[in-house]
Design an enzyme around this catalytic site. Structure first.
Site, PDB file in Angstrom:
ATOM      1  N   ASP A   9       0.892  -1.167   0.000  1.00 13.01           N
ATOM      2  CA  ASP A   9       0.000   0.000   0.000  1.00 13.01           C
ATOM      3  C   ASP A   9       0.930   1.217   0.000  1.00 13.01           C
ATOM      4  O   ASP A   9       2.134   1.104   0.261  1.00 13.01           O
ATOM      5  CB  ASP A   9      -0.864  -0.051   1.277  1.00 13.01           C
ATOM      6  N   ASP A  11      -0.056   5.225   0.868  1.00 15.31           N
ATOM      7  CA  ASP A  11      -0.262   6.246   1.913  1.00 15.31           C
ATOM      8  C   ASP A  11      -0.391   5.604   3.291  1.00 15.31           C
ATOM      9  O   ASP A  11      -1.273   4.792   3.518  1.00 15.31           O
ATOM     10  CB  ASP A  11      -1.500   7.087   1.587  1.00 15.31           C
TER      11      ASP A  11
END
Ligand code: XBP
Ligand code: MG
Length: 260
Positions: A9, A11
């Site tokens: 992932d 952020d």
């Protein structure tokens, strides 16, 4: 099943970027003459909505504006978001979003060992180019076999669509991968895609439910900044390496040690 790919992932996981997003949103609102300012508490609540454009639309709908004004501003959201993405990249270029502990080290180790690398993120692809380029150098984006991000899928996290897209493009079964996330919506997406998932929460997500995670750590740690004794005991090492991941992935979900 041997470990063949790491899926990250962006952020909150690669870097703690939501404060930079918040500043970029507010600067974009100002540039477009909107009297909107998202404070940290308001933004923390808005983060429940995946996607910057979707977040802005939800905020707009909650303002109680008349139909014509809501329609006018609604028609500008894509343009405002493009401004925000430009401003986010400019902030990253100042060095505002350093990678979290262990991320650069693990990505470099995986790249050197020939393991496949992928991104599965809700964020806009331009944000990823900026973040990887600034922190790992221009060639680093090319280390990733797959960058699945943003509007490439109709349903954003917690839907598993972005992970399904990444897995299809990788050509690797979920059982041969480890996913890295920071939020409960990201964890839900990764688990729904059948992935062994390591969660490293941030202050934005610390209060969320990570009970479905295979491993929760404060970060991946560094030789010069080892993990706390409890985390180290759970992974059998002072920081996460590829070897640690391979052992944990092969053994399945580590049981928490008995309470001290
Ligand atoms: C986090 C998100 C993104 C960012 C803002 O993505 O939900 O919407 O908050 O980026 P992830 P955009 O944790 O999946 O990387 O404005 O480009 O959406
Ligand atoms: Mg995240």
């Amino acid at each position: 099943m041997n470990l063949e790919a790491l899926i990250f992932d962006v952020d909150g996981t690669l870097a703690d970027t939501e404060e930079i997003h918040r500043q970029a949103f507010n600067a974009a609102f100002q540039e477009h003459g909107l009297p909107w300012t998202w404070g940290t508490h308001e933004y923390a609540a808005l983060l429940r909505i995946s996607g910057g454009k979707e977040r802005m639309r939800a905020y707009l709908d909650g303002l109680g504006l008349d139909r014509d004004e809501r329609k006018r501003i609604g028609s500008l959201i894509t343009e405002i978001h493009a401004t925000k993405t430009r401003l986010f990249a400019a902030l990253i270029e100042t060095g505002a979003g350093p990678l979290r502990p262990g991320i650069a080290r693990l990505i470099r180790e995986a790249h050197a060992s020939g393991l496949k690398l992928a991104i599965a993120s809700t964020t806009t692809p331009g944000n990823i180019d900026a973040l990887l380029g600034r922190n790992l150098g221009d060639g680093a984006v090319g280390w990733f076999s797959v960058i699945a991000a943003g509007d490439q899928v109709p349903e954003k996290k917690p839907a598993p669509d972005i992970y399904h897209l990444a897995l299809r493009a990788l050509g690797v079964p979920p059982s041969a991968c480890v996913a890295f996330e920071d939020s409960d919506k990201g964890l839900k997406a990764a688990k729904a895609a059948g992935l062994f998932t390591v969660v490293t929460p941030t202050l934005w997500t610390a209060s969320e439910d990570f009970s479905a995670a295979d491993l929760v750590l404060p970060s991946l740690g560094e030789p010069e900044a080892p993990l706390d004794p409890g985390s180290s005991a759970r992974i059998g090492a002072p920081f996460v390496t590829l070897g640690v991941l391979e052992a944990l992935h092969a053994a399945g979900r580590p049981e928490a040690p008995p309470p001290e």
